[in-house]
Design a protein around this motif. Structure first.
Motif, mmCIF file in Angstrom:
data_model
loop_
_atom_site.group_PDB
_atom_site.id
_atom_site.type_symbol
_atom_site.label_atom_id
_atom_site.label_comp_id
_atom_site.label_asym_id
_atom_site.label_seq_id
_atom_site.Cartn_x
_atom_site.Cartn_y
_atom_site.Cartn_z
ATOM 1 N N ASP A 53 50.418 64.651 37.130
ATOM 2 C CA ASP A 53 51.405 63.585 37.321
ATOM 3 C C ASP A 53 52.256 63.376 36.079
ATOM 4 O O ASP A 53 53.413 62.957 36.165
ATOM 5 N N THR A 54 51.691 63.648 34.929
ATOM 6 C CA THR A 54 52.433 63.551 33.655
ATOM 7 C C THR A 54 52.388 64.916 32.980
ATOM 8 O O THR A 54 51.540 65.171 32.126
ATOM 9 N N PRO A 55 53.256 65.850 33.371
ATOM 10 C CA PRO A 55 53.218 67.213 32.816
ATOM 11 C C PRO A 55 53.513 67.234 31.324
ATOM 12 O O PRO A 55 54.095 66.298 30.759
ATOM 13 N N LEU A 111 54.066 69.912 46.556
ATOM 14 C CA LEU A 111 53.007 69.941 45.545
ATOM 15 C C LEU A 111 53.375 69.204 44.271
ATOM 16 O O LEU A 111 52.507 68.978 43.431
ATOM 17 N N VAL A 112 54.628 68.842 44.118
ATOM 18 C CA VAL A 112 55.065 68.157 42.901
ATOM 19 C C VAL A 112 54.465 66.757 42.880
ATOM 20 O O VAL A 112 54.684 65.954 43.801
ATOM 21 N N GLN A 113 53.702 66.450 41.826
ATOM 22 C CA GLN A 113 52.996 65.181 41.748
ATOM 23 C C GLN A 113 53.936 64.019 41.426
ATOM 24 O O GLN A 113 53.849 62.957 42.030
ATOM 25 N N ASN A 114 54.827 64.226 40.488
ATOM 26 C CA ASN A 114 55.755 63.178 40.064
ATOM 27 C C ASN A 114 57.043 63.305 40.875
ATOM 28 O O ASN A 114 57.817 64.243 40.708
ATOM 29 N N LYS A 115 57.272 62.355 41.774
ATOM 30 C CA LYS A 115 58.447 62.417 42.637
ATOM 31 C C LYS A 115 59.742 62.195 41.873
ATOM 32 O O LYS A 115 60.811 62.599 42.339
ATOM 33 N N ALA A 116 59.673 61.560 40.714
ATOM 34 C CA ALA A 116 60.882 61.383 39.907
ATOM 35 C C ALA A 116 61.423 62.725 39.424
ATOM 36 O O ALA A 116 62.641 62.910 39.307
ATOM 37 N N ILE A 117 60.524 63.674 39.161
ATOM 38 C CA ILE A 117 60.961 65.014 38.765
ATOM 39 C C ILE A 117 61.700 65.679 39.910
ATOM 40 O O ILE A 117 62.738 66.316 39.722
ATOM 41 N N MET A 118 61.183 65.517 41.132
ATOM 42 C CA MET A 118 61.826 66.137 42.292
ATOM 43 C C MET A 118 63.186 65.514 42.551
ATOM 44 O O MET A 118 64.117 66.202 42.991
#
Length: 412
Positions: A256-258, A290-297
């Protein structure tokens, strides 16, 4: 003098002027094989390899833009769109750049679908063309009569077209045709073995290597316009598979926090700048589920020009939904670029679904295939109990068509 003036006046009276129309500025670009200018914004377009997807995107993929495909759960159908894009480039004579961290680019090119040419493969498409005609015949029996005038998303494969081709997913492209294409490959394990150390510039090492390879191809092959003496212009089609996955050394799909939260967005920012100033177009598949942090997407979506998501019915409740019994998933158009205009060219059709036939992959509008009054009556009468009828209506309500179907069922 008077005679000359009279002659000039007569000529003007006949509408004869000295004005000569200049040739269109984009006529040279329009001559590139496999492309056509957009009627709406004048941008040069190329086909995605799927004519129905071109229709949804406003005519095709614009040159200099980035097409992002959000992968389905098992990456079955997203890989098929990825291969369609590359196969269209082979048929049109475009240059290819294939990058992957999982499958070797050589194997990807060997698995490209075979093209269905209008003249030589008309007999092979006869089996697929028959159901299309039967569906058209049954349109007059649909319960929602107002949907009869809606345009079809997928035209008949037997019609000839110069822009965009159809492909047989049951066959692979012939080695003679695939070997005739000029292509460049980027396989991450080989790149890491050949250059163990590389300056990353505050970016993921794999992304930095990929960006360096794309930039080198664009500059060396003259796709940036640096070689004006080049007689025949062509397009560079860039395909990047499963970007953002752990195979690329990125942990956005597992954390979630890469560690480097801006690595992927930096790559897309620089890549988009390279595309803007070159005769190229790019397709990227991303495992968005699969991307945990939706803000990144969300940032990835904003840095892309066109974003299309695929939702597969495999393992979901919609797989048994009677409304979608003929389909394998849904298509979500999240973003369409605004090119040379204040608004984007949005398709009138919002609800889209896809299905994989024996030979063809099609995107259609499921609302056109709603059952008739008689078929609904047969279906309801075959249910064993009132509880089963209630369960059936609940499933229809989950699809967003509940109000329409309840209104129609009122008349039964």
């Amino acid at each position: 003098m008077a005679a000359a003036a009279a002659a000039g006046g007569a000529a003007r009276g006949r509408g004869v002027t000295s004005f000569q129309r200049k040739a269109a500025a984009g006529s040279r670009l329009a001559a590139v094989a496999g492309t056509r200018p957009s009627v709406r914004h004048g941008q040069l377009l190329l086909s995605s390899g799927l004519p129905s997807l071109d229709c949804v995107l406003g005519g095709g993929v614009a040159v200099g833009t980035l097409l992002l495909i959000e992968e389905d759960k098992y990456s079955l159908y997203s890989n098929l769109l990825f291969k369609y894009f590359l196969a269209e480039g082979v048929v049109c004579g475009h240059d290819l750049f294939v990058a992957s961290a999982k499958d070797h680019p050589d194997n990807i090119l060997k698995e490209l679908p075979a093209p269905l040419l209008d003249d030589t493969h008309r007999n092979e498409l006869g089996e697929e063309a028959t159901p299309v005609k039967s569906e058209d015949f049954q349109d007059s029996m649909k319960i929602a009569w107002r949907y009869q005038n809606l345009p079809k998303m997928e035209a008949s494969p037997t019609t000839s077209t110069k822009f965009g081709h159809y492909y047989d997913v049951s066959k692979t492209m012939s080695p003679e045709l695939s070997q005739s294409a000029k292509w460049h490959s980027f396989y991450l394990p080989e790149e890491l073995a050949s250059q163990p150390k590389m300056k990353t510039c505050n970016m993921n090492s794999a992304y930095a290597r990929l960006l360096h390879s794309i930039q080198r191809i664009i500059y060396q092959e003259g796709f940036d316009g640096s070689d004006p003496q080049k007689k025949q212009k062509t397009i560079l089609r860039i395909g990047i598979q499963s970007l953002g996955s752990m195979l690329w050394g990125d942990d956005i799909c597992s954390n979630d926090t890469p560690e480097d939260i801006h690595s992927l967005t930096k790559f897309l920012y620089v890549l988009r700048g390279l595309l803007r100033k070159s005769l190229s177009a790019c397709i990227i598949t991303v495992p968005a589920h699969l991307v945990q942090n939706k803000a990144i997407m969300e940032r990835v979506t904003n840095l892309s020009d066109t974003v299309v998501g695929l939702e597969s019915f495999i393992g979901s409740e919609r797989e048994t939904n009677p409304l979608y019994k003929d389909y394998h998933g849904l298509v979500h158009v999240h973003q369409i670029p605004r090119l040379n205009s204040l608004i984007c060219d949005v398709s009138d059709t919002k609800d889209l679904a896809f299905r994989l036939k024996r030979k063809l992959f099609t995107i259609e509008q499921p609302l056109r295939n709603l059952p008739s009054f008689f078929s609904i009556w047969l279906l309801l009468s075959s249910l064993p109990s009132p509880a089963a009828v209630k369960n059936f209506l609940c499933k229809l309500r989950c699809t967003g068509r509940g109000k329409t179907l309840h209104f129609l069922l009122f008349f039964l």
